[in-house]
Design an enzyme around this catalytic site. Structure first.
Site, PDB file in Angstrom:
ATOM      1  N   TYR A  53       0.326   8.878  15.051  1.00 15.41           N
ATOM      2  CA  TYR A  53       1.533   8.076  15.280  1.00 15.41           C
ATOM      3  C   TYR A  53       2.755   8.944  15.570  1.00 15.41           C
ATOM      4  O   TYR A  53       3.871   8.465  15.492  1.00 15.41           O
ATOM      5  CB  TYR A  53       1.891   7.228  14.053  1.00 15.41           C
ATOM      6  CG  TYR A  53       0.800   6.556  13.304  1.00 15.41           C
ATOM      7  CD1 TYR A  53       0.103   5.478  13.862  1.00 15.41           C
ATOM      8  CD2 TYR A  53       0.479   6.937  12.004  1.00 15.41           C
ATOM      9  CE1 TYR A  53      -0.875   4.817  13.137  1.00 15.41           C
ATOM     10  CE2 TYR A  53      -0.492   6.275  11.269  1.00 15.41           C
ATOM     11  CZ  TYR A  53      -1.166   5.215  11.846  1.00 15.41           C
ATOM     12  OH  TYR A  53      -2.124   4.566  11.126  1.00 15.41           O
TER      13      TYR A  53
ATOM     14  N   GLY B 248       0.845  -1.195   0.000  1.00 17.20           N
ATOM     15  CA  GLY B 248       0.000   0.000   0.000  1.00 17.20           C
ATOM     16  C   GLY B 248       0.877   1.241   0.000  1.00 17.20           C
ATOM     17  O   GLY B 248       1.143   1.866  -1.028  1.00 17.20           O
ATOM     18  N   ARG B 249       1.391   1.570   1.193  1.00 17.66           N
ATOM     19  CA  ARG B 249       2.193   2.787   1.371  1.00 17.66           C
ATOM     20  C   ARG B 249       3.311   2.935   0.331  1.00 17.66           C
ATOM     21  O   ARG B 249       3.528   4.025  -0.198  1.00 17.66           O
ATOM     22  CB  ARG B 249       2.819   2.733   2.769  1.00 17.66           C
ATOM     23  CG  ARG B 249       3.551   3.990   3.183  1.00 17.66           C
ATOM     24  CD  ARG B 249       4.348   3.744   4.472  1.00 17.66           C
ATOM     25  NE  ARG B 249       3.590   3.066   5.491  1.00 17.66           N
ATOM     26  CZ  ARG B 249       2.826   3.669   6.406  1.00 17.66           C
ATOM     27  NH1 ARG B 249       2.772   4.977   6.441  1.00 17.66           N
ATOM     28  NH2 ARG B 249       2.151   2.959   7.292  1.00 17.66           N
TER      29      ARG B 249
ATOM     30  N   TYR C 180      -2.212   6.980   3.610  1.00 20.12           N
ATOM     31  CA  TYR C 180      -2.778   7.108   4.961  1.00 20.12           C
ATOM     32  C   TYR C 180      -2.937   8.573   5.371  1.00 20.12           C
ATOM     33  O   TYR C 180      -2.747   8.914   6.538  1.00 20.12           O
ATOM     34  CB  TYR C 180      -1.934   6.317   5.976  1.00 20.12           C
ATOM     35  CG  TYR C 180      -1.837   4.859   5.603  1.00 20.12           C
ATOM     36  CD1 TYR C 180      -2.949   4.028   5.716  1.00 20.12           C
ATOM     37  CD2 TYR C 180      -0.662   4.309   5.094  1.00 20.12           C
ATOM     38  CE1 TYR C 180      -2.882   2.694   5.347  1.00 20.12           C
ATOM     39  CE2 TYR C 180      -0.588   2.972   4.723  1.00 20.12           C
ATOM     40  CZ  TYR C 180      -1.705   2.177   4.856  1.00 20.12           C
ATOM     41  OH  TYR C 180      -1.640   0.851   4.490  1.00 20.12           O
TER      42      TYR C 180
ATOM     43  N   CYS D 126      -9.154  22.306  17.223  1.00 19.47           N
ATOM     44  CA  CYS D 126      -9.076  22.570  18.655  1.00 19.47           C
ATOM     45  C   CYS D 126      -8.601  21.342  19.423  1.00 19.47           C
ATOM     46  O   CYS D 126      -9.359  20.724  20.184  1.00 19.47           O
ATOM     47  CB  CYS D 126     -10.436  23.029  19.154  1.00 19.47           C
ATOM     48  SG  CYS D 126     -11.006  24.432  18.206  1.00 19.47           S
ATOM     49  N   GLU D 127      -7.361  20.955  19.201  1.00 16.50           N
ATOM     50  CA  GLU D 127      -6.703  19.848  19.899  1.00 16.50           C
ATOM     51  C   GLU D 127      -5.222  20.178  19.933  1.00 16.50           C
ATOM     52  O   GLU D 127      -4.661  20.589  18.907  1.00 16.50           O
ATOM     53  CB  GLU D 127      -6.820  18.527  19.102  1.00 16.50           C
ATOM     54  CG  GLU D 127      -8.207  18.013  18.865  1.00 16.50           C
ATOM     55  CD  GLU D 127      -8.727  17.144  19.997  1.00 16.50           C
ATOM     56  OE1 GLU D 127      -7.929  16.759  20.877  1.00 16.50           O
ATOM     57  OE2 GLU D 127      -9.927  16.872  19.987  1.00 16.50           O
TER      58      GLU D 127
ATOM     59  N   ARG E  25      -1.623  11.529  10.345  1.00 21.18           N
ATOM     60  CA  ARG E  25      -0.501  10.687  10.787  1.00 21.18           C
ATOM     61  C   ARG E  25       0.314  11.294  11.926  1.00 21.18           C
ATOM     62  O   ARG E  25       0.675  10.579  12.859  1.00 21.18           O
ATOM     63  CB  ARG E  25       0.392  10.309   9.606  1.00 21.18           C
ATOM     64  CG  ARG E  25      -0.336   9.484   8.542  1.00 21.18           C
ATOM     65  CD  ARG E  25       0.606   8.930   7.496  1.00 21.18           C
ATOM     66  NE  ARG E  25       1.507   7.956   8.059  1.00 21.18           N
ATOM     67  CZ  ARG E  25       2.776   8.172   8.356  1.00 21.18           C
ATOM     68  NH1 ARG E  25       3.330   9.337   8.095  1.00 21.18           N
ATOM     69  NH2 ARG E  25       3.498   7.232   8.902  1.00 21.18           N
TER      70      ARG E  25
HETATM   71  C1  LIG Z   1      -2.714  -2.281   5.487  1.00 17.50           C
HETATM   72  C2  LIG Z   1      -2.470  -3.619   4.912  1.00 17.50           C
HETATM   73  C3  LIG Z   1      -1.582  -3.786   3.847  1.00 17.50           C
HETATM   74  C4  LIG Z   1      -0.768  -2.657   3.299  1.00 17.50           C
HETATM   75  O1  LIG Z   1       0.202  -2.210   4.183  1.00 17.50           O
HETATM   76  P1  LIG Z   1       1.266  -1.112   3.719  1.00 17.50           P
HETATM   77  O2  LIG Z   1       2.108  -0.897   4.907  1.00 17.50           O
HETATM   78  O3  LIG Z   1       0.507   0.113   3.350  1.00 17.50           O
HETATM   79  O4  LIG Z   1       2.016  -1.684   2.571  1.00 17.50           O
HETATM   80  C5  LIG Z   1      -1.459  -5.047   3.295  1.00 17.50           C
HETATM   81  N1  LIG Z   1      -2.168  -6.095   3.780  1.00 17.50           N
HETATM   82  C6  LIG Z   1      -3.012  -5.976   4.811  1.00 17.50           C
HETATM   83  C7  LIG Z   1      -3.746  -7.153   5.299  1.00 17.50           C
HETATM   84  C8  LIG Z   1      -3.193  -4.731   5.407  1.00 17.50           C
HETATM   85  O5  LIG Z   1      -4.017  -4.626   6.454  1.00 17.50           O
END
Ligand SMILES: *Cc1c(COP(=O)(O)O)cnc(C)c1O
Length: 435
Positions: free
Chosen positions: A337, A296-297, A391, A363-364, A333
């Site tokens: 985090y 994803g990221r 994200y 307001c935080e 983020r």
């Molecule tokens: C969030 C997630 C991903 C992707 O994670 P990244 O760190 O964004 O690459 C892949 N598989 C599952 C099951 C996830 O929950």
């Protein structure tokens, strides 16, 4: 924290380190050659801007890594689920990792092939299971025995067999933030290593299920290769045991989680990492197996920036604040985090920098975007918050009744507005007075 890397504008394009498609040109920060200030002028701020070339480059690193192999890249769409972003990956041949039926509908609307969709998540509802079964997704990544039983019932009720993998928890420490570490024993995700074989035997006995693979995903923003190599060994031990028990596994899904460079992170390149993982698979005889991954990221994180305007400067005895028009509802983020994002001026000034906490209007006290940043800025200046492709928008909220930002996808000379700025009417549409 000095953003000094970004204070040397040149007349020839000077890409920001780690961002080949984001560069200063004539003292103006540009994305794929387009000045971000012009995009902010046209679309307002806060504004998310994505580089299509950056996304395709990130994808190409995985594709190089898998050259000559059977591999399906399933973009984990929760990182950024805007239709226009999904469409880029669908057109590039990606599958998708989804975690809800809302994500399923989104990705189908973006042109995904249902057979290339895999469904992860610990809390799939019966309704979501039926929807995904009817659509004909490629695989359910099942996360508990209770879910296995329910999926079996739902599939039988529809006269179908659900294709399944079991998400195993290899119990390796991904050495990342505890909130995004998922493969350790204390996490809610996956089936414990020692229960895996019994769970597969149960799955294989259920008439509504068809076992097609094995899945693991150990965490997110992983910047070392050791956790991956260790997890691969543990998963392959399980594959050996499951297949020895007479249950063939057509595919091995190794999840996502590869990190990006936010600050001083040095994650392995996707192709280099997979070179090593494939060597391991080859040694153990699984090199020609159908492989799947769920990044994803690493596909979108560094493809996006959030452009924001400095509203006010507020000098103080202990801290100076630069108050900007982006906030924790746009870019959660840092608040969630304590994550670091570089902040770069769109048109750097020559004045001496001053140290600021860069904060939003919400307001935080947790509503900060950057702390202790050396910046030469004035009210009205535009800033780019970097590494904002993953994200950020997908986690955005309406907190403080703030409308969500607009989004633009840049593709060379072309600009596509892929999301309009949310209006108050959009926000109020589902609400009503008591009578
Ligand atoms: C969030 C997630 C991903 C992707 O994670 P990244 O760190 O964004 O690459 C892949 N598989 C599952 C099951 C996830 O929950």
């Amino acid at each position: 924290m000095a953003d000094h890397l970004f204070e040397r504008p040149m007349t020839t394009p000077t890409p920001l380190p780690g961002h080949p498609h984001i560069a200063y040109q004539n003292n103006a920060l540009c994305i794929e050659g387009q000045p971000l200030a012009a995009l902010a002028q046209a679309h307002g701020t806060p504004l998310f801007v994505y580089s299509k070339a950056s996304m395709l480059d990130a994808l190409a690193a995985y594709q190089r890594g898998f050259a000559g192999r059977k591999a399906q890249i399933c973009y984990a769409m929760k990182a950024n689920s805007t239709l226009g972003v999904l469409q880029v990956f669908a057109q590039a041949g990606c599958g998708f990792d989804i975690v809800s039926s809302g994500e399923l509908d989104r990705v189908l609307a973006a042109g995904a092939v249902p057979a290339k969709v895999i469904f992860s998540g610990v809390g799939k509802t019966r309704h979501e299971m039926r929807h995904a079964l009817q659509v004909g997704i490629g695989c359910f990544n099942v996360e508990s025995t209770a879910e296995l039983e329910v999926l079996n019932v739902e599939a039988l009720a529809l006269g179908l067999r659900a294709p399944i993998s079991i998400r195993v928890n290899p119990n390796v420490d991904p050495k990342t933030h505890p909130y995004i570490s998922t493969g350790l024993k204390g996490n809610k995700f996956g089936i414990a290593h020692e229960d895996t074989l019994a769970t597969y035997q149960r799955a294989a006995s259920l008439p509504g299920l068809r076992v097609v693979g094995i899945d693991c995903h150990i965490g997110s923003q992983i910047t070392e290769e050791t956790p991956y190599l260790d997890a691969m060994d543990r998963v392959l031990d399980l594959v050996d045991a499951i297949e020895a028990a007479g249950i063939p596994l057509a595919h091995i899904d190794f999840g996502g989680g590869l990190g990006i460079n936010y600050q001083d992170d040095t994650p392995p390149a996707a192709d280099a990492l997979w070179h090593k993982l494939l060597a391991k698979l080859d040694v153990r005889g699984y090199g020609q197996r159908q492989l799947m991954i769920e990044p994803g990221r690493s596909l979108v994180g560094n493809a996006g920036v959030c452009v924001t305007e400095v509203l006010y400067l507020k000098p103080g005895e202990q801290k100076n604040f630069a108050i900007i028009d982006a906030a924790m509802n746009d870019l959660p983020r840092p608040a969630m985090y304590q994550a670091f994002h570089h902040i770069a001026p769109l048109s750097p000034r020559v004045d001496a920098p001053v140290q600021y906490d860069v904060v939003g209007p919400v307001c935080e006290s947790g509503d900060w975007i950057g702390r202790d940043r050396d910046l030469a800025v004035q009210p009205g200046d535009l800033l780019a918050v970097l590494s904002a492709g993953a994200y950020c928008m997908s986690m955005a909220s309406n907190y403080n009744s703030r409308g969500r930002a607009a989004e633009v996808l840049v593709d060379g000379p072309l600009t596509h507005r892929i999301r309009q700025r949310e209006t108050l009417a959009d926000q109020l549409r589902l609400e009503s007075l008591v009578g």
